[in-house]
Design an enzyme around this catalytic site. Sequence first.
Site, PDB file in Angstrom:
ATOM      1  N   CYS A  83       0.869  -1.174   0.000  1.00 37.74           N
ATOM      2  CA  CYS A  83       0.000   0.000   0.000  1.00 37.74           C
ATOM      3  C   CYS A  83       0.904   1.221   0.000  1.00 37.74           C
ATOM      4  CB  CYS A  83      -0.910   0.002   1.228  1.00 37.74           C
ATOM      5  SG  CYS A  83      -1.896   1.509   1.389  1.00 37.74           S
ATOM      6  N   GLY A  84       0.809   2.035  -1.030  1.00 35.73           N
ATOM      7  CA  GLY A  84       1.715   3.172  -1.162  1.00 35.73           C
ATOM      8  C   GLY A  84       1.536   4.203  -0.068  1.00 35.73           C
ATOM      9  N   ASN A 188      -7.511  -3.409  -8.433  1.00 39.73           N
ATOM     10  CA  ASN A 188      -7.919  -2.050  -8.111  1.00 39.73           C
ATOM     11  C   ASN A 188      -8.223  -1.352  -9.430  1.00 39.73           C
ATOM     12  OD1 ASN A 188      -7.119  -1.768  -5.059  1.00 39.73           O
ATOM     13  ND2 ASN A 188      -5.386  -2.766  -6.045  1.00 39.73           N
ATOM     14  N   GLU A 206     -10.877   0.938  -4.608  1.00 39.41           N
ATOM     15  CA  GLU A 206      -9.854   0.080  -3.991  1.00 39.41           C
ATOM     16  C   GLU A 206     -10.380  -1.297  -3.623  1.00 39.41           C
ATOM     17  OE1 GLU A 206      -6.672   1.107  -1.420  1.00 39.41           O
ATOM     18  OE2 GLU A 206      -7.190   3.247  -1.489  1.00 39.41           O
ATOM     19  N   CYS A 216      -5.065   6.737  -3.411  1.00 39.25           N
ATOM     20  CA  CYS A 216      -4.417   5.421  -3.422  1.00 39.25           C
ATOM     21  C   CYS A 216      -3.005   5.612  -3.945  1.00 39.25           C
ATOM     22  CB  CYS A 216      -5.196   4.439  -4.303  1.00 39.25           C
ATOM     23  SG  CYS A 216      -4.402   2.821  -4.475  1.00 39.25           S
ATOM     24  N   GLY A 217      -2.023   5.303  -3.113  1.00 37.47           N
ATOM     25  CA  GLY A 217      -0.633   5.524  -3.493  1.00 37.47           C
ATOM     26  C   GLY A 217      -0.175   4.656  -4.648  1.00 37.47           C
TER      27      GLY A 217
END
Length: 277
Positions: A83-84, A188, A206, A216-217
């Site tokens: 997860c960024g 995603n 997501e 969202c990274g």
Amino acid sequence: MRFAVSIMKKIPFYKMQGSGNDFILIDNRKGVLKGMNLKNLAVIVCHRNYSVGADGLIVIVPSKKADFKWRFFNADGSEAEMCGNGSRCAARFAYLKKIAKKDMAFETLAGTIHAQVKNVTVKVQLPGASGLRMNIAVPLESGLRMGHFINTGVPHLVYLSKDLAGEDVERIGRTTRYHELFKPAGTNVNFVQIQGPHKLRIRTYERGVEGETLACGTGSVAAALVAGALGAVFSPVEVLTWGGEKLTVSFDRIADGFSGIYLEGGANVICEGNLYI
């Protein structure tokens, strides 16, 4: 007469946010969560009506080859590779808790992440991107729509959009996320508007949250890399999230893909306290 006794367990936590993605972070290096089912715990604590509420749960555990290791759980309890925005929050958390220095490395299921904590932002280097597939025709109720796929630690499909505000992110996102083209893992789904050679806007559905999030990274990275592959943008790329915050994605384009992939943006503490489970 016998009575049942319920014992509450007190668990220290931080709640943090990165570009509108919010997370609950717990330091489990000393086993404060021993014996707990972490997937069930994520579902409980991420619920916005019955607990603190968040997009995900980040659990910090010891590592033998890096400063620490994380386990990342979506709000539905599914464990994700990467997860960024969460990785940037984890880095600032580790620095604040003196788990690591400003320059650090930590293990994820997607590989080792290198991070640098700055005064306002956190910059993370992703392990890489893979599986680039351009021009995938996705059958939708409205007809075929062309998408572009890439894995930036987790799978992402990118739809280019001329009317970002008018996109039905929930409906199209959900249909695409569960589409047979992307089974079994699903994907995603990002809706991306190109606004210049170094600027994008994005909305993301997501997987795991099962809805649209403010940012969202890894999706922002996917959007920048896909747009770069199309020759529409060039590094560095400013990505304006639907929550209004800006992320910066930088990368090098090489013959068979990308290298030197970085994501930079804010990561802030919202509150700290104790969970009673």
